[in-house]
Structure formats: C-alpha cells, structure tokens
Design a protein around this motif. Structure first.
Motif, PDB file in Angstrom:
ATOM      1  N   LEU A 230      91.170 126.405  62.721  1.00 26.40           N
ATOM      2  CA  LEU A 230      90.350 126.994  61.666  1.00 26.40           C
ATOM      3  C   LEU A 230      90.011 125.878  60.684  1.00 26.40           C
ATOM      4  O   LEU A 230      90.899 125.302  60.054  1.00 26.40           O
ATOM      5  N   SER A 231      88.708 125.566  60.572  1.00 25.81           N
ATOM      6  CA  SER A 231      88.263 124.439  59.753  1.00 25.81           C
ATOM      7  C   SER A 231      87.415 124.936  58.593  1.00 25.81           C
ATOM      8  O   SER A 231      86.664 125.906  58.736  1.00 25.81           O
ATOM      9  N   ASN A 232      87.525 124.246  57.433  1.00 21.81           N
ATOM     10  CA  ASN A 232      86.639 124.566  56.320  1.00 21.81           C
ATOM     11  C   ASN A 232      85.271 123.955  56.576  1.00 21.81           C
ATOM     12  O   ASN A 232      85.023 123.330  57.612  1.00 21.81           O
ATOM     13  N   ALA A 233      84.347 124.127  55.610  1.00 27.74           N
ATOM     14  CA  ALA A 233      82.941 123.775  55.843  1.00 27.74           C
ATOM     15  C   ALA A 233      82.735 122.306  56.168  1.00 27.74           C
ATOM     16  O   ALA A 233      81.965 121.969  57.071  1.00 27.74           O
ATOM     17  N   ASP A 234      83.416 121.397  55.459  1.00 29.14           N
ATOM     18  CA  ASP A 234      83.180 119.969  55.679  1.00 29.14           C
ATOM     19  C   ASP A 234      84.192 119.318  56.616  1.00 29.14           C
ATOM     20  O   ASP A 234      84.166 118.116  56.819  1.00 29.14           O
ATOM     21  N   GLY A 235      85.095 120.120  57.200  1.00 30.51           N
ATOM     22  CA  GLY A 235      86.063 119.581  58.148  1.00 30.51           C
ATOM     23  C   GLY A 235      87.185 118.786  57.516  1.00 30.51           C
ATOM     24  O   GLY A 235      87.931 118.115  58.220  1.00 30.51           O
ATOM     25  N   SER A 236      87.333 118.871  56.190  1.00 31.83           N
ATOM     26  CA  SER A 236      88.383 118.105  55.519  1.00 31.83           C
ATOM     27  C   SER A 236      89.749 118.775  55.635  1.00 31.83           C
ATOM     28  O   SER A 236      90.767 118.139  55.401  1.00 31.83           O
ATOM     29  N   GLU A 237      89.778 120.075  55.966  1.00 36.09           N
ATOM     30  CA  GLU A 237      91.032 120.794  56.200  1.00 36.09           C
ATOM     31  C   GLU A 237      90.931 121.533  57.520  1.00 36.09           C
ATOM     32  O   GLU A 237      89.973 122.266  57.756  1.00 36.09           O
ATOM     33  N   VAL A 238      91.926 121.335  58.373  1.00 38.21           N
ATOM     34  CA  VAL A 238      91.955 122.007  59.668  1.00 38.21           C
ATOM     35  C   VAL A 238      93.337 122.618  59.863  1.00 38.21           C
ATOM     36  O   VAL A 238      94.349 121.918  59.747  1.00 38.21           O
ATOM     37  N   GLN A 239      93.372 123.919  60.149  1.00 41.46           N
ATOM     38  CA  GLN A 239      94.623 124.592  60.468  1.00 41.46           C
ATOM     39  C   GLN A 239      94.704 124.737  61.985  1.00 41.46           C
ATOM     40  O   GLN A 239      93.834 125.361  62.590  1.00 41.46           O
TER      41      GLN A 239
END
Length: 200
Positions: free
Chosen positions: A108-117
């Motif tokens: 699960l990634s946020n919009a800019d790919g700076s956080e990925v679970q």
C-alpha cells in the motif's frame, strides 16, 4: 379614453419587467441542479483505475533512476489517494546509489511513493554497498508479516514480529525501527540474536 391608454402605456414596461422577473425566479426555483447532487455525493473507498502486469519507473532531476515498481495488479483509491499493489517488487536507489529491493504479497503506497506498507511475507533487502575504506558492510535483510518503509528518510518500521539477517548474523524481535542514514537499529520486545564469529 386616449389619455387613459397613454397613462397605461407608461407603466407597461414596468409591468412586463415584473412578469419577467417572476418568471426567472420561478425557473431558478424549479430547474433541477446537476452540480449540487455531485457535490453531496458520498465519497466511497472504490478504485477509480486499475493497472495489470505493470512496471512504473521514477527518475530524479538528473535522469538517474530512483525507483522501479512491478506488480501483477494495482488499484488506485481516490478518497485516500493510495495505490494498492498485488505481488509487488520494488527496487529503490538512495542518493548514494545503494540498492534496496522489497517484495510482499501486497503493498500500500501513498501518492508520491515515499511511504510503502508491505503486507504478507514482506522482505526488504539492502544490497551490500560498494566497498569503501575498511571492511565492506554486509547485505542486510528484513523479514516479517508487515514492514513500513519510508523511502526518502530511509527508515523501516514494524509493530509486528520481524527477523533481521545481517551477513551471517540473525536477530528476531517483536518490533523494529531501523534508520539506514544514521545506521541505528532498535529492536523491541523479545529479542533473540545469533552472532557468528568473524573470520580472521
């Protein structure tokens, strides 16, 4: 009689304008509005687009590749602006050119790919960097059911049990917080470790 008609004709434009104003008001009150229904529509957690068997690359300002994401399928959710990826394989390069590879059942990634679970059989591997002065740092591998990767700050966190493999050494813990830039590792809960002797 003619004088009466002349006096009435003076007020005729005012009377006609009054009727037009009443008609416009009636139309405005009784015309259905499309925009209002859209703005009041409840936002749901439904995907607005899909990608299947895809590969996405991002580059920095100099044209150097920063990351590459492969997946079997991805779904974008507009209410949270997140991307859910099935069978992800993520390759990421930091500013020093060091490669990190991540895989899991789901990401699960946020919009800019700076956080990925990474969820389910998550593995994050930091390949051994190029040798510098002194001994070369070994390859570092994190394994767990959940790993939260912060790409820009080069951190990995997990509130679930994890396994860390560093070269031939192996550690397990109930939770983890790793800072790659500061080279600081925090293991919490029941921590167990096996450290192999170094060869001379």
């Amino acid at each position: 009689m003619r004088g009466g008609l002349d006096r009435a004709s003076i007020y005729l434009p005012i009377i006609l304008m009054g009727f037009m104003a009443l008609g416009t008001y009636w139309l405005a009150r009784n015309t259905p509005t499309l925009g209002g229904a859209e703005s009041q529509k409840q936002v749901t957690h439904d995907p607005d687009y899909f990608m299947r068997r895809f590969s996405v690359k991002t580059f920095d300002a100099t044209g150097r590749i920063k990351s590459e994401i492969h997946g079997s399928e991805a779904r974008h959710y507009p209410d949270t602006d997140t991307l859910q990826i099935d069978q992800p394989r993520i390759r990421s390069f930091n500013d020093r050119g060091e490669l990190t590879v991540a895989t899991a059942r789901t990401a699960l990634s946020n919009a800019d790919g700076s956080e990925v679970q990474l969820i389910g059989e998550a593995v994050v591997t930091r390949e051994a960097p190029a040798p510098a002065k002194g001994a070369q740092p070994p390859k570092l591998e994190f394994r767990g059911d959940f790993l939260h990767v912060f790409v820009n700050s080069e951190r990995i966190r997990s509130h679930k049990p994890v396994e860390l493999v560093r070269g031939n050494d192996r550690f397990t813990a109930d939770s983890l917080d790793y800072d790659n830039i500061g080279r600081v590792l925090e293991l919490h809960g029941r921590v167990h470790g096996v450290i192999q002797p170094r060869a001379n």
